[in-house]
Design a protein around this motif. Structure first.
Motif, PDB file in Angstrom:
ATOM      1  N   ASP A   1       0.850  -1.187   0.000  1.00 45.20           N
ATOM      2  CA  ASP A   1       0.000   0.000   0.000  1.00 45.20           C
ATOM      3  C   ASP A   1       0.891   1.244   0.000  1.00 45.20           C
ATOM      4  O   ASP A   1       1.789   1.363   0.827  1.00 45.20           O
ATOM      5  N   GLU A   2       0.640   2.175  -0.925  1.00 41.55           N
ATOM      6  CA  GLU A   2       1.518   3.341  -1.072  1.00 41.55           C
ATOM      7  C   GLU A   2       1.537   4.224   0.169  1.00 41.55           C
ATOM      8  O   GLU A   2       2.571   4.809   0.494  1.00 41.55           O
ATOM      9  N   VAL A   3       0.427   4.336   0.875  1.00 39.38           N
ATOM     10  CA  VAL A   3       0.398   5.172   2.075  1.00 39.38           C
ATOM     11  C   VAL A   3       1.198   4.515   3.192  1.00 39.38           C
ATOM     12  O   VAL A   3       2.007   5.170   3.856  1.00 39.38           O
ATOM     13  N   VAL A   4       0.988   3.226   3.398  1.00 33.62           N
ATOM     14  CA  VAL A   4       1.746   2.497   4.420  1.00 33.62           C
ATOM     15  C   VAL A   4       3.236   2.578   4.102  1.00 33.62           C
ATOM     16  O   VAL A   4       4.053   2.914   4.966  1.00 33.62           O
ATOM     17  N   TYR A   5       3.584   2.298   2.843  1.00 28.80           N
ATOM     18  CA  TYR A   5       4.989   2.342   2.440  1.00 28.80           C
ATOM     19  C   TYR A   5       5.565   3.748   2.634  1.00 28.80           C
ATOM     20  O   TYR A   5       6.667   3.909   3.157  1.00 28.80           O
ATOM     21  N   GLY A   6       4.824   4.767   2.220  1.00 32.05           N
ATOM     22  CA  GLY A   6       5.300   6.145   2.348  1.00 32.05           C
ATOM     23  C   GLY A   6       5.573   6.536   3.793  1.00 32.05           C
ATOM     24  O   GLY A   6       6.583   7.174   4.100  1.00 32.05           O
ATOM     25  N   VAL A   7       4.682   6.148   4.701  1.00 34.70           N
ATOM     26  CA  VAL A   7       4.868   6.481   6.120  1.00 34.70           C
ATOM     27  C   VAL A   7       6.057   5.717   6.692  1.00 34.70           C
ATOM     28  O   VAL A   7       6.882   6.278   7.423  1.00 34.70           O
ATOM     29  N   LEU A   8       6.162   4.427   6.356  1.00 35.05           N
ATOM     30  CA  LEU A   8       7.295   3.643   6.860  1.00 35.05           C
ATOM     31  C   LEU A   8       8.618   4.162   6.301  1.00 35.05           C
ATOM     32  O   LEU A   8       9.624   4.216   7.020  1.00 35.05           O
ATOM     33  N   LEU A   9       8.614   4.579   5.044  1.00 33.20           N
ATOM     34  CA  LEU A   9       9.817   5.151   4.437  1.00 33.20           C
ATOM     35  C   LEU A   9      10.174   6.466   5.117  1.00 33.20           C
ATOM     36  O   LEU A   9      11.342   6.726   5.424  1.00 33.20           O
ATOM     37  N   TYR A  10       9.176   7.305   5.370  1.00 34.98           N
ATOM     38  CA  TYR A  10       9.393   8.593   6.047  1.00 34.98           C
ATOM     39  C   TYR A  10      10.061   8.379   7.407  1.00 34.98           C
ATOM     40  O   TYR A  10      10.947   9.123   7.800  1.00 34.98           O
ATOM     41  N   HIS A  11       9.627   7.349   8.127  1.00 35.47           N
ATOM     42  CA  HIS A  11      10.174   7.063   9.460  1.00 35.47           C
ATOM     43  C   HIS A  11      11.419   6.177   9.401  1.00 35.47           C
ATOM     44  O   HIS A  11      11.915   5.729  10.433  1.00 35.47           O
ATOM     45  N   GLU A  12      11.912   5.913   8.172  1.00 37.22           N
ATOM     46  CA  GLU A  12      13.108   5.103   7.955  1.00 37.22           C
ATOM     47  C   GLU A  12      12.967   3.692   8.520  1.00 37.22           C
ATOM     48  O   GLU A  12      13.909   3.108   9.051  1.00 37.22           O
ATOM     49  N   LEU A  13      11.745   3.145   8.413  1.00 33.93           N
ATOM     50  CA  LEU A  13      11.480   1.790   8.894  1.00 33.93           C
ATOM     51  C   LEU A  13      11.521   0.766   7.759  1.00 33.93           C
ATOM     52  O   LEU A  13      11.453  -0.434   8.010  1.00 33.93           O
ATOM     53  N   VAL A  14      11.597   1.246   6.521  1.00 30.66           N
ATOM     54  CA  VAL A  14      11.845   0.398   5.354  1.00 30.66           C
ATOM     55  C   VAL A  14      12.918   1.095   4.529  1.00 30.66           C
ATOM     56  O   VAL A  14      13.094   2.309   4.620  1.00 30.66           O
ATOM     57  N   LYS A  15      13.606   0.307   3.741  1.00 32.49           N
ATOM     58  CA  LYS A  15      14.644   0.870   2.881  1.00 32.49           C
ATOM     59  C   LYS A  15      14.016   1.359   1.587  1.00 32.49           C
ATOM     60  O   LYS A  15      13.076   0.754   1.072  1.00 32.49           O
ATOM     61  N   SER A  16      14.577   2.427   1.085  1.00 33.18           N
ATOM     62  CA  SER A  16      14.174   2.910  -0.222  1.00 33.18           C
ATOM     63  C   SER A  16      14.627   1.888  -1.256  1.00 33.18           C
ATOM     64  O   SER A  16      15.725   1.351  -1.154  1.00 33.18           O
ATOM     65  N   PRO A  17      13.789   1.597  -2.233  1.00 36.61           N
ATOM     66  CA  PRO A  17      14.190   0.576  -3.201  1.00 36.61           C
ATOM     67  C   PRO A  17      15.388   1.028  -4.017  1.00 36.61           C
ATOM     68  O   PRO A  17      15.480   2.178  -4.417  1.00 36.61           O
ATOM     69  N   THR A  18      16.303   0.121  -4.225  1.00 37.53           N
ATOM     70  CA  THR A  18      17.469   0.393  -5.051  1.00 37.53           C
ATOM     71  C   THR A  18      17.180  -0.139  -6.441  1.00 37.53           C
ATOM     72  O   THR A  18      16.862  -1.320  -6.587  1.00 37.53           O
TER      73      THR A  18
END
Length: 158
Positions: free
Chosen positions: A65-82
């Protein structure tokens, strides 16, 4: 359902309003924002640990889900895709191409040899230019390594 773009626009509207406040008021708002973000990050961290123990696939599905992913990315809880290695190498070559083309030259990717070597071919005037070694090491190689830190060797193929 609200899209990620709409949510980000709403945040931007509030940031624009706050940017016109006096500094002391802005500091209070920024402090409140940080405290809320810290609370959310801690809650999300605990949620991820809990969900991970129960079902890694459920966590993977949630991150789609783009919103879930965006929030987790914002909080640095997931890595940005390489992006894939070949795509990053092509981006690096695209960056150096204008300079090469200004001298009637070009470069093409010949091969990627695991684990850390890239073979390129200089084309046109660049292939027999006296400065081709410098072009390779100072231009092409440095740019590829900036995009792809895992690459250690860039070899020019005749």
């Amino acid at each position: 359902m609200i899209s990620l773009e709409e949510l980000v626009q709403e945040i931007s509207r509030f940031e624009a309003i706050i940017s016109e406040w006096e500094e002391s008021q802005r500091c209070v708002a920024i402090g409140l924002k940080r405290a809320i973000e810290d609370l959310h990050k801690e809650a999300l961290t605990r949620l991820i640990k809990s969900v991970k123990q129960e079902s890694v696939s459920a966590l993977r599905n949630a991150v789609q889900d783009e919103v879930v992913y965006g929030v987790l990315l914002y909080h640095e809880l997931v890595k940005s895709p390489t992006p894939p290695l070949q795509q990053r190498i092509q981006q690096a070559l695209d960056e150096v191409r204008p300079g090469l083309k200004s001298h009637n030259g070009d470069v093409e990717l010949v091969a990627i040899t695991a684990p850390d070597t890239v073979e390129v071919k200089l084309i046109g005037n660049c292939s027999n230019c006296p400065a081709s070694t410098l072009t390779l090491s100072q231009g092409i190689e440095q740019t590829i390594k900036a995009y792809c830190p895992e690459i250690n060797h860039v070899i020019a193929i005749g």
